[in-house]
Design a protein around this motif. Structure first.
Motif, PDB file in Angstrom:
ATOM      1  N   VAL A  97      18.312  -5.738  58.889  1.00  0.00           N
ATOM      2  CA  VAL A  97      17.247  -6.296  59.194  1.00  0.00           C
ATOM      3  C   VAL A  97      16.191  -5.138  59.857  1.00  0.00           C
ATOM      4  O   VAL A  97      15.895  -5.174  60.313  1.00  0.00           O
ATOM      5  CB  VAL A  97      17.524  -7.505  60.234  1.00  0.00           C
ATOM      6  CG1 VAL A  97      18.024  -9.048  59.473  1.00  0.00           C
ATOM      7  CG2 VAL A  97      18.464  -6.522  61.699  1.00  0.00           C
ATOM      8  N   ASP A  98      17.490  -4.375  59.653  1.00  0.00           N
ATOM      9  CA  ASP A  98      17.207  -3.090  60.592  1.00  0.00           C
ATOM     10  C   ASP A  98      17.082  -1.843  59.651  1.00  0.00           C
ATOM     11  O   ASP A  98      18.652  -1.950  59.372  1.00  0.00           O
ATOM     12  CB  ASP A  98      17.092  -2.738  61.819  1.00  0.00           C
ATOM     13  CG  ASP A  98      16.734  -1.782  62.684  1.00  0.00           C
ATOM     14  OD1 ASP A  98      15.343  -1.199  61.773  1.00  0.00           O
ATOM     15  OD2 ASP A  98      16.560  -1.622  63.741  1.00  0.00           O
ATOM     16  N   TYR A  99      17.205   0.023  59.972  1.00  0.00           N
ATOM     17  CA  TYR A  99      17.771   0.775  59.411  1.00  0.00           C
ATOM     18  C   TYR A  99      18.302   1.388  60.618  1.00  0.00           C
ATOM     19  O   TYR A  99      18.278   1.527  61.756  1.00  0.00           O
ATOM     20  CB  TYR A  99      16.408   2.000  58.918  1.00  0.00           C
ATOM     21  CG  TYR A  99      16.957   3.129  58.033  1.00  0.00           C
ATOM     22  CD1 TYR A  99      17.702   3.613  57.748  1.00  0.00           C
ATOM     23  CD2 TYR A  99      16.192   4.539  58.714  1.00  0.00           C
ATOM     24  CE1 TYR A  99      18.619   4.592  56.958  1.00  0.00           C
ATOM     25  CE2 TYR A  99      16.396   5.373  58.702  1.00  0.00           C
ATOM     26  CZ  TYR A  99      18.041   5.803  57.617  1.00  0.00           C
ATOM     27  OH  TYR A  99      18.100   6.263  57.341  1.00  0.00           O
ATOM     28  N   ALA A 100      19.428   1.745  60.482  1.00  0.00           N
ATOM     29  CA  ALA A 100      20.279   2.161  61.434  1.00  0.00           C
ATOM     30  C   ALA A 100      20.010   3.955  62.293  1.00  0.00           C
ATOM     31  O   ALA A 100      20.443   3.364  63.503  1.00  0.00           O
ATOM     32  CB  ALA A 100      22.100   2.420  61.359  1.00  0.00           C
ATOM     33  N   ASN A 101      19.799   4.681  61.889  1.00  0.00           N
ATOM     34  CA  ASN A 101      19.439   5.583  62.300  1.00  0.00           C
ATOM     35  C   ASN A 101      17.490   5.040  63.761  1.00  0.00           C
ATOM     36  O   ASN A 101      17.430   6.194  64.246  1.00  0.00           O
ATOM     37  CB  ASN A 101      18.935   6.422  61.203  1.00  0.00           C
ATOM     38  CG  ASN A 101      20.410   7.029  60.486  1.00  0.00           C
ATOM     39  OD1 ASN A 101      21.217   7.039  60.768  1.00  0.00           O
ATOM     40  ND2 ASN A 101      19.318   7.527  59.394  1.00  0.00           N
ATOM     41  N   SER A 102      17.352   3.875  63.210  1.00  0.00           N
ATOM     42  CA  SER A 102      15.635   4.263  64.145  1.00  0.00           C
ATOM     43  C   SER A 102      16.106   2.845  64.446  1.00  0.00           C
ATOM     44  O   SER A 102      14.939   2.657  65.164  1.00  0.00           O
ATOM     45  CB  SER A 102      14.566   3.544  62.367  1.00  0.00           C
ATOM     46  OG  SER A 102      14.607   2.802  61.956  1.00  0.00           O
ATOM     47  N   ALA A 103      17.212   2.478  64.349  1.00  0.00           N
ATOM     48  CA  ALA A 103      17.939   0.491  65.167  1.00  0.00           C
ATOM     49  C   ALA A 103      16.952   1.166  67.373  1.00  0.00           C
ATOM     50  O   ALA A 103      17.683   2.476  67.486  1.00  0.00           O
ATOM     51  CB  ALA A 103      18.797   0.093  64.900  1.00  0.00           C
ATOM     52  N   VAL A 104      16.263   0.413  67.426  1.00  0.00           N
ATOM     53  CA  VAL A 104      15.759   0.217  69.098  1.00  0.00           C
ATOM     54  C   VAL A 104      17.627   0.667  69.803  1.00  0.00           C
ATOM     55  O   VAL A 104      17.131   1.556  70.325  1.00  0.00           O
ATOM     56  CB  VAL A 104      15.630  -0.948  69.204  1.00  0.00           C
ATOM     57  CG1 VAL A 104      14.781  -0.855  70.515  1.00  0.00           C
ATOM     58  CG2 VAL A 104      13.766  -0.735  68.367  1.00  0.00           C
ATOM     59  N   THR A 113      28.231   6.205  59.742  1.00  0.00           N
ATOM     60  CA  THR A 113      28.498   4.668  59.532  1.00  0.00           C
ATOM     61  C   THR A 113      27.829   3.901  58.311  1.00  0.00           C
ATOM     62  O   THR A 113      26.585   3.933  58.449  1.00  0.00           O
ATOM     63  CB  THR A 113      28.643   3.365  60.450  1.00  0.00           C
ATOM     64  OG1 THR A 113      27.129   3.638  61.436  1.00  0.00           O
ATOM     65  CG2 THR A 113      29.023   3.815  62.198  1.00  0.00           C
ATOM     66  N   THR A 114      28.077   2.977  58.086  1.00  0.00           N
ATOM     67  CA  THR A 114      27.868   2.509  56.624  1.00  0.00           C
ATOM     68  C   THR A 114      27.301   0.969  57.079  1.00  0.00           C
ATOM     69  O   THR A 114      25.663   0.553  57.110  1.00  0.00           O
ATOM     70  CB  THR A 114      28.551   1.805  55.633  1.00  0.00           C
ATOM     71  OG1 THR A 114      29.579   2.268  55.542  1.00  0.00           O
ATOM     72  CG2 THR A 114      28.555   0.723  54.762  1.00  0.00           C
ATOM     73  N   MET A 115      27.267   0.568  58.202  1.00  0.00           N
ATOM     74  CA  MET A 115      26.646  -0.497  58.789  1.00  0.00           C
ATOM     75  C   MET A 115      26.444  -0.854  60.641  1.00  0.00           C
ATOM     76  O   MET A 115      28.160  -0.134  60.907  1.00  0.00           O
ATOM     77  CB  MET A 115      26.675  -2.340  58.471  1.00  0.00           C
ATOM     78  CG  MET A 115      26.670  -2.626  57.039  1.00  0.00           C
ATOM     79  SD  MET A 115      27.371  -4.134  57.106  1.00  0.00           S
ATOM     80  CE  MET A 115      27.108  -4.224  54.996  1.00  0.00           C
ATOM     81  N   LEU A 116      25.659  -0.966  61.520  1.00  0.00           N
ATOM     82  CA  LEU A 116      25.945  -1.464  62.166  1.00  0.00           C
ATOM     83  C   LEU A 116      25.747  -2.816  62.775  1.00  0.00           C
ATOM     84  O   LEU A 116      24.558  -3.012  62.348  1.00  0.00           O
ATOM     85  CB  LEU A 116      25.068  -0.601  63.295  1.00  0.00           C
ATOM     86  CG  LEU A 116      24.266   0.921  63.527  1.00  0.00           C
ATOM     87  CD1 LEU A 116      22.862   1.296  64.440  1.00  0.00           C
ATOM     88  CD2 LEU A 116      25.714   1.180  64.414  1.00  0.00           C
ATOM     89  N   LEU A 117      26.827  -3.534  63.592  1.00  0.00           N
ATOM     90  CA  LEU A 117      26.867  -4.758  63.045  1.00  0.00           C
ATOM     91  C   LEU A 117      26.424  -5.644  64.360  1.00  0.00           C
ATOM     92  O   LEU A 117      26.679  -5.302  65.456  1.00  0.00           O
ATOM     93  CB  LEU A 117      28.253  -5.414  63.028  1.00  0.00           C
ATOM     94  CG  LEU A 117      29.338  -5.350  61.985  1.00  0.00           C
ATOM     95  CD1 LEU A 117      30.438  -5.391  62.206  1.00  0.00           C
ATOM     96  CD2 LEU A 117      28.049  -6.105  60.730  1.00  0.00           C
ATOM     97  N   SER A 118      25.785  -6.653  64.580  1.00  0.00           N
ATOM     98  CA  SER A 118      25.244  -7.031  66.110  1.00  0.00           C
ATOM     99  C   SER A 118      26.478  -7.330  66.760  1.00  0.00           C
ATOM    100  O   SER A 118      27.408  -7.524  66.306  1.00  0.00           O
ATOM    101  CB  SER A 118      24.454  -8.545  65.255  1.00  0.00           C
ATOM    102  OG  SER A 118      24.843  -9.107  64.591  1.00  0.00           O
ATOM    103  N   ASN A 119      26.477  -8.128  68.137  1.00  0.00           N
ATOM    104  CA  ASN A 119      27.374  -8.158  68.782  1.00  0.00           C
ATOM    105  C   ASN A 119      27.843  -8.999  68.000  1.00  0.00           C
ATOM    106  O   ASN A 119      29.720  -9.595  68.265  1.00  0.00           O
ATOM    107  CB  ASN A 119      26.903  -8.750  69.894  1.00  0.00           C
ATOM    108  CG  ASN A 119      26.797  -7.613  70.633  1.00  0.00           C
ATOM    109  OD1 ASN A 119      26.836  -6.593  70.777  1.00  0.00           O
ATOM    110  ND2 ASN A 119      25.830  -7.665  71.750  1.00  0.00           N
TER     111      ASN A 119
END
Length: 147
Positions: A97-104, A113-119
């Motif tokens: 749903v988003d791009y890791a480098n610009s995530a809020v 990191t390949t992915m930032l995972l939701s909690n």
């Protein structure tokens, strides 16, 4: 062929069936938490988030100039800094749903990191008993495959 050689061949075949071999790509994932909106993929449209809250922000390796938006991946924890931290569950399915480098909401550690995972997604991949010992900056190694 000796009995010992036959036994070794049998053990090798059996170990392939018992121990899962990688069937996807391998990368790293870190948790990130709200706020999740706005996103690079859907701006402020929260209806694009899966109702089960299993979603991720794509790192550079899979972002592909936004082509990753909406893609679904099967993700499984294969190792973590804390021994026995990976939940022994099947892979979970997450939506990009988003791009890791610009995530809020940026975790402390994101480079590589390949992915930032939701909690919710992160918590499903890490044992609840050990997730308290893993910090919010813990990077886990994942196996992932686009579906």
């Amino acid at each position: 062929m000796s009995r010992l050689e036959l036994f070794c061949i049998f053990i090798n075949i059996l170990s392939v069936d018992i121990f899962h071999t990688c069937s996807g790509d391998v990368g790293a994932a870190a948790p990130y938490s709200s706020p999740y909106i706005p996103t690079e993929c859907y701006s402020g449209d929260a209806t694009e988030f899966p109702s089960n809250n299993l979603f991720a922000a794509a790192g550079d390796g899979i972002w592909n100039n936004g082509a990753a938006c909406g893609r679904q991946y099967l993700v499984r924890c294969i190792s973590a800094p804390e021994p026995l931290s990976c939940a022994m569950t099947d892979a979970i399915q997450v939506k990009i749903v988003d791009y890791a480098n610009s995530a809020v909401s940026q975790p402390v550690v994101t480079p590589g990191t390949t992915m930032l995972l939701s909690n919710n997604a992160y918590d499903m991949l890490v044992n609840s008993s050990s997730s308290t010992s893993l910090s919010d900056t813990s990077i886990i190694n994942i196996e992932f495959q686009q579906v």
